[in-house]
Design a protein around this motif. Structure first.
Motif, PDB file in Angstrom:
ATOM      1  N   ARG A 159       1.866 -11.323   2.549  1.00 21.94           N
ATOM      2  CA  ARG A 159       2.448 -10.133   3.194  1.00 21.94           C
ATOM      3  C   ARG A 159       1.704  -8.884   2.750  1.00 21.94           C
ATOM      4  O   ARG A 159       1.333  -8.762   1.596  1.00 21.94           O
ATOM      5  CB  ARG A 159       3.910  -9.964   2.808  1.00 21.94           C
ATOM      6  N   LEU A 160       1.550  -7.966   3.667  1.00 23.60           N
ATOM      7  CA  LEU A 160       1.050  -6.626   3.367  1.00 23.60           C
ATOM      8  C   LEU A 160       2.136  -5.666   3.817  1.00 23.60           C
ATOM      9  O   LEU A 160       2.511  -5.657   4.990  1.00 23.60           O
ATOM     10  CB  LEU A 160      -0.252  -6.342   4.119  1.00 23.60           C
ATOM     11  N   THR A 161       2.651  -4.873   2.894  1.00 23.10           N
ATOM     12  CA  THR A 161       3.720  -3.938   3.230  1.00 23.10           C
ATOM     13  C   THR A 161       3.292  -2.505   2.936  1.00 23.10           C
ATOM     14  O   THR A 161       2.447  -2.261   2.075  1.00 23.10           O
ATOM     15  CB  THR A 161       5.016  -4.249   2.450  1.00 23.10           C
ATOM     16  N   ILE A 162       3.889  -1.586   3.663  1.00 20.91           N
ATOM     17  CA  ILE A 162       3.647  -0.164   3.475  1.00 20.91           C
ATOM     18  C   ILE A 162       4.836   0.418   2.723  1.00 20.91           C
ATOM     19  O   ILE A 162       5.982   0.206   3.108  1.00 20.91           O
ATOM     20  CB  ILE A 162       3.469   0.546   4.825  1.00 20.91           C
ATOM     21  N   GLU A 163       4.527   1.168   1.673  1.00 23.39           N
ATOM     22  CA  GLU A 163       5.559   1.835   0.885  1.00 23.39           C
ATOM     23  C   GLU A 163       5.384   3.346   1.010  1.00 23.39           C
ATOM     24  O   GLU A 163       4.266   3.843   1.071  1.00 23.39           O
ATOM     25  CB  GLU A 163       5.451   1.425  -0.595  1.00 23.39           C
ATOM     26  N   GLY A 164       6.494   4.052   1.045  1.00 23.87           N
ATOM     27  CA  GLY A 164       6.476   5.509   1.018  1.00 23.87           C
ATOM     28  C   GLY A 164       5.651   6.162   2.110  1.00 23.87           C
ATOM     29  O   GLY A 164       4.841   7.044   1.833  1.00 23.87           O
ATOM     30  N   ALA A 165       5.841   5.749   3.342  1.00 21.57           N
ATOM     31  CA  ALA A 165       5.058   6.303   4.445  1.00 21.57           C
ATOM     32  C   ALA A 165       5.286   7.812   4.585  1.00 21.57           C
ATOM     33  O   ALA A 165       6.415   8.273   4.706  1.00 21.57           O
ATOM     34  CB  ALA A 165       5.415   5.601   5.743  1.00 21.57           C
ATOM     35  N   SER A 166       4.197   8.557   4.535  1.00 20.10           N
ATOM     36  CA  SER A 166       4.271  10.009   4.705  1.00 20.10           C
ATOM     37  C   SER A 166       4.566  10.352   6.165  1.00 20.10           C
ATOM     38  O   SER A 166       4.512   9.489   7.054  1.00 20.10           O
ATOM     39  CB  SER A 166       2.937  10.645   4.298  1.00 20.10           C
ATOM     40  N   ALA A 167       4.827  11.616   6.412  1.00 21.28           N
ATOM     41  CA  ALA A 167       5.080  12.063   7.788  1.00 21.28           C
ATOM     42  C   ALA A 167       3.877  11.781   8.683  1.00 21.28           C
ATOM     43  O   ALA A 167       4.036  11.404   9.853  1.00 21.28           O
ATOM     44  CB  ALA A 167       5.420  13.552   7.797  1.00 21.28           C
ATOM     45  N   ALA A 168       2.668  11.924   8.151  1.00 23.04           N
ATOM     46  CA  ALA A 168       1.460  11.660   8.942  1.00 23.04           C
ATOM     47  C   ALA A 168       1.374  10.195   9.346  1.00 23.04           C
ATOM     48  O   ALA A 168       0.986   9.873  10.474  1.00 23.04           O
ATOM     49  CB  ALA A 168       0.214  12.063   8.153  1.00 23.04           C
ATOM     50  N   VAL A 169       1.739   9.301   8.444  1.00 21.39           N
ATOM     51  CA  VAL A 169       1.706   7.864   8.738  1.00 21.39           C
ATOM     52  C   VAL A 169       2.788   7.511   9.756  1.00 21.39           C
ATOM     53  O   VAL A 169       2.526   6.800  10.730  1.00 21.39           O
ATOM     54  CB  VAL A 169       1.861   7.031   7.442  1.00 21.39           C
ATOM     55  N   VAL A 170       3.992   8.009   9.543  1.00 16.75           N
ATOM     56  CA  VAL A 170       5.090   7.756  10.484  1.00 16.75           C
ATOM     57  C   VAL A 170       4.706   8.243  11.874  1.00 16.75           C
ATOM     58  O   VAL A 170       4.902   7.548  12.876  1.00 16.75           O
ATOM     59  CB  VAL A 170       6.397   8.419   9.993  1.00 16.75           C
ATOM     60  N   SER A 171       4.109   9.425  11.953  1.00 17.84           N
ATOM     61  CA  SER A 171       3.700   9.986  13.236  1.00 17.84           C
ATOM     62  C   SER A 171       2.617   9.138  13.900  1.00 17.84           C
ATOM     63  O   SER A 171       2.674   8.882  15.104  1.00 17.84           O
ATOM     64  CB  SER A 171       3.196  11.416  13.037  1.00 17.84           C
ATOM     65  N   ALA A 172       1.630   8.693  13.139  1.00 19.63           N
ATOM     66  CA  ALA A 172       0.544   7.876  13.706  1.00 19.63           C
ATOM     67  C   ALA A 172       1.088   6.574  14.274  1.00 19.63           C
ATOM     68  O   ALA A 172       0.707   6.158  15.369  1.00 19.63           O
ATOM     69  CB  ALA A 172      -0.517   7.594  12.645  1.00 19.63           C
ATOM     70  N   PHE A 173       1.990   5.936  13.545  1.00 19.77           N
ATOM     71  CA  PHE A 173       2.569   4.686  14.034  1.00 19.77           C
ATOM     72  C   PHE A 173       3.450   4.940  15.253  1.00 19.77           C
ATOM     73  O   PHE A 173       3.431   4.164  16.211  1.00 19.77           O
ATOM     74  CB  PHE A 173       3.342   3.969  12.923  1.00 19.77           C
ATOM     75  N   ALA A 174       4.196   6.035  15.247  1.00 15.97           N
ATOM     76  CA  ALA A 174       5.058   6.363  16.395  1.00 15.97           C
ATOM     77  C   ALA A 174       4.222   6.638  17.644  1.00 15.97           C
ATOM     78  O   ALA A 174       4.577   6.184  18.751  1.00 15.97           O
ATOM     79  CB  ALA A 174       5.934   7.552  16.065  1.00 15.97           C
ATOM     80  N   ILE A 188       0.852  -1.181   0.000  1.00 16.73           N
ATOM     81  CA  ILE A 188       0.000   0.000   0.000  1.00 16.73           C
ATOM     82  C   ILE A 188       0.893   1.238   0.000  1.00 16.73           C
ATOM     83  O   ILE A 188       1.821   1.358   0.784  1.00 16.73           O
ATOM     84  CB  ILE A 188      -1.005   0.011   1.162  1.00 16.73           C
ATOM     85  N   ASP A 189       0.617   2.123  -0.945  1.00 14.99           N
ATOM     86  CA  ASP A 189       1.382   3.351  -1.096  1.00 14.99           C
ATOM     87  C   ASP A 189       0.798   4.408  -0.171  1.00 14.99           C
ATOM     88  O   ASP A 189      -0.345   4.832  -0.345  1.00 14.99           O
ATOM     89  CB  ASP A 189       1.319   3.812  -2.548  1.00 14.99           C
ATOM     90  N   CYS A 190       1.569   4.817   0.789  1.00 18.60           N
ATOM     91  CA  CYS A 190       1.103   5.773   1.801  1.00 18.60           C
ATOM     92  C   CYS A 190       1.736   7.144   1.655  1.00 18.60           C
ATOM     93  O   CYS A 190       1.640   7.971   2.559  1.00 18.60           O
ATOM     94  CB  CYS A 190       1.376   5.208   3.197  1.00 18.60           C
ATOM     95  N   ALA A 191       2.360   7.404   0.518  1.00 17.97           N
ATOM     96  CA  ALA A 191       3.080   8.661   0.321  1.00 17.97           C
ATOM     97  C   ALA A 191       2.161   9.879   0.316  1.00 17.97           C
ATOM     98  O   ALA A 191       2.571  10.965   0.726  1.00 17.97           O
ATOM     99  CB  ALA A 191       3.882   8.606  -0.978  1.00 17.97           C
ATOM    100  N   ASN A 192       0.921   9.720  -0.138  1.00 16.95           N
ATOM    101  CA  ASN A 192       0.018  10.871  -0.261  1.00 16.95           C
ATOM    102  C   ASN A 192      -0.909  11.068   0.929  1.00 16.95           C
ATOM    103  O   ASN A 192      -1.774  11.938   0.894  1.00 16.95           O
ATOM    104  CB  ASN A 192      -0.823  10.738  -1.536  1.00 16.95           C
ATOM    105  N   ILE A 193      -0.729  10.286   1.970  1.00 15.62           N
ATOM    106  CA  ILE A 193      -1.602  10.414   3.140  1.00 15.62           C
ATOM    107  C   ILE A 193      -1.224  11.667   3.924  1.00 15.62           C
ATOM    108  O   ILE A 193      -0.072  11.841   4.320  1.00 15.62           O
ATOM    109  CB  ILE A 193      -1.515   9.159   4.032  1.00 15.62           C
ATOM    110  N   GLU A 194      -2.217  12.532   4.120  1.00 17.90           N
ATOM    111  CA  GLU A 194      -2.009  13.783   4.848  1.00 17.90           C
ATOM    112  C   GLU A 194      -2.495  13.721   6.287  1.00 17.90           C
ATOM    113  O   GLU A 194      -2.048  14.504   7.128  1.00 17.90           O
ATOM    114  CB  GLU A 194      -2.723  14.919   4.116  1.00 17.90           C
ATOM    115  N   ALA A 195      -3.443  12.804   6.566  1.00 18.29           N
ATOM    116  CA  ALA A 195      -3.991  12.663   7.912  1.00 18.29           C
ATOM    117  C   ALA A 195      -4.149  11.189   8.233  1.00 18.29           C
ATOM    118  O   ALA A 195      -4.723  10.440   7.445  1.00 18.29           O
ATOM    119  CB  ALA A 195      -5.342  13.370   8.023  1.00 18.29           C
TER     120      ALA A 195
END
Length: 80
Positions: A58-73, A29-36
């Motif tokens: 397998r399900l993998t995340i590609e291109g995690a945006s800052a919003a995605v990185v922050s949510a996971f953190a 799943i491409d998460c590069a364009n996720i803003e929220a």
């Protein structure tokens, strides 16, 4: 993924995950364009990964945006 993956937009994300799982193949799943993103998105990804794994996929995340990185953190869940 749509730009809004918070509780407001997670319905579309869940539908996409179901479609990917129904295809019966590993998925990225491409998460590069996720803003929220919030805990709802994180929970959905974790659940989807479990569903994929139960089928030997397998399900993998590609291109995690800052919003995605922050949510996971914020939830102390690994993106990997």
């Amino acid at each position: 993924m749509p730009p809004d993956c918070s509780i407001r937009g997670v319905g579309a994300v869940a539908e996409r995950m179901r479609d990917l799982l129904a295809a019966g193949q590993p998925a990225e799943i491409d998460c590069a364009n996720i803003e929220a993103a919030d805990i709802t998105f994180v929970q959905l990804v974790v659940s989807a990964r479990c569903s994929f794994a139960a089928r030997g996929l397998r399900l993998t995340i590609e291109g995690a945006s800052a919003a995605v990185v922050s949510a996971f953190a914020r939830t102390s869940v690994s993106l990997a």
